[in-house]
Design an enzyme around this catalytic site. Structure first.
Site, PDB file in Angstrom:
ATOM      1  N   CYS A 107       8.023  -5.940  -6.509  1.00 29.56           N
ATOM      2  CA  CYS A 107       7.132  -5.409  -5.486  1.00 29.56           C
ATOM      3  C   CYS A 107       7.205  -6.241  -4.196  1.00 29.56           C
ATOM      4  O   CYS A 107       8.233  -6.250  -3.525  1.00 29.56           O
ATOM      5  CB  CYS A 107       5.713  -5.316  -6.041  1.00 29.56           C
ATOM      6  SG  CYS A 107       4.649  -4.148  -5.187  1.00 29.56           S
ATOM      7  N   HIS A 108       6.153  -6.976  -3.852  1.00 30.67           N
ATOM      8  CA  HIS A 108       6.169  -7.825  -2.663  1.00 30.67           C
ATOM      9  C   HIS A 108       6.704  -9.229  -2.952  1.00 30.67           C
ATOM     10  O   HIS A 108       6.896 -10.025  -2.040  1.00 30.67           O
ATOM     11  CB  HIS A 108       4.767  -7.924  -2.051  1.00 30.67           C
ATOM     12  CG  HIS A 108       4.338  -6.679  -1.342  1.00 30.67           C
ATOM     13  ND1 HIS A 108       3.872  -5.572  -2.018  1.00 30.67           N
ATOM     14  CD2 HIS A 108       4.321  -6.358  -0.029  1.00 30.67           C
ATOM     15  CE1 HIS A 108       3.580  -4.627  -1.140  1.00 30.67           C
ATOM     16  NE2 HIS A 108       3.843  -5.067   0.070  1.00 30.67           N
TER      17      HIS A 108
END
Length: 177
Positions: A107-108
């Site tokens: 994800c991030h």
């Protein structure tokens, strides 16, 4: 093989921490959770709602990277953005890459790869909003559930979102075996 999961104490996406952690434990892989402090880690669901708390085993500053084979970087916008400001987290990513070990980020989480200046020459995926950041850091960004890249002498495993956690967790466990 041993695994290290790194995070801040607030803002990590709940499932991106607890699901790979559970998969590693279920597979019998020794795993350590390191955070900025030894205070409880407050996870979030969807970057806003409080989730489970997780107790870290140690601080980022106390980690000896020589004792681990796989580094796992969960996401969560707040977590990932804050984690890349911790010199100890940046140094861990650099050491794992330099030592030819596996780094897994979802994800991030790949923001930390850009900050650590190890994304160049790699092919990776992430939450879509990081595509430009990863390209600017020298990576090739792809929109895939799981991307495994062996370039530059170390293995990078990346996934996009919590929807990809089954593939991500399976790959992390395989890397740690």
């Amino acid at each position: 093989m041993t695994a290290l999961v790194i995070t801040t104490n607030y803002g990590v996406e709940q499932d991106e921490l607890v699901k790979p952690l559970a998969a590693l434990k279920e597979a019998g892989v020794p795993v350590t959770v390191a955070a900025a402090s030894t205070d409880a880690i407050q996870t979030l669901v969807g970057d806003k709602d409080p989730g489970e708390t997780v107790t870290p085993n140690m601080t980022l500053a106390d980690v000896d990277p020589a004792g681990y084979d796989v580094l796992v970087i969960p996401g969560g916008t707040i977590n990932a953005d804050t984690l890349r400001t911790h010199d100890e987290a940046v140094a861990l990513v650099q050491t794992f890459a330099k030592d030819g070990k596996t780094v897994a980020a979802i994800c991030h989480g790949p923001w930390l790869l850009a900050e650590a200046d190890v994304a160049g020459g790699k092919t990776a995926t992430s939450y879509p909003s990081l595509a430009t950041d990863l390209r600017n850091a020298g990576a090739t960004w792809v929109d895939e559930e799981l991307k495994r890249c062996e370039a530059n002498g170390w293995t990078l495993l990346t996934s996009r979102t919590p929807d990809d956690l089954d593939a991500f967790s399976t790959a992390v466990v395989e890397a740690a075996r």
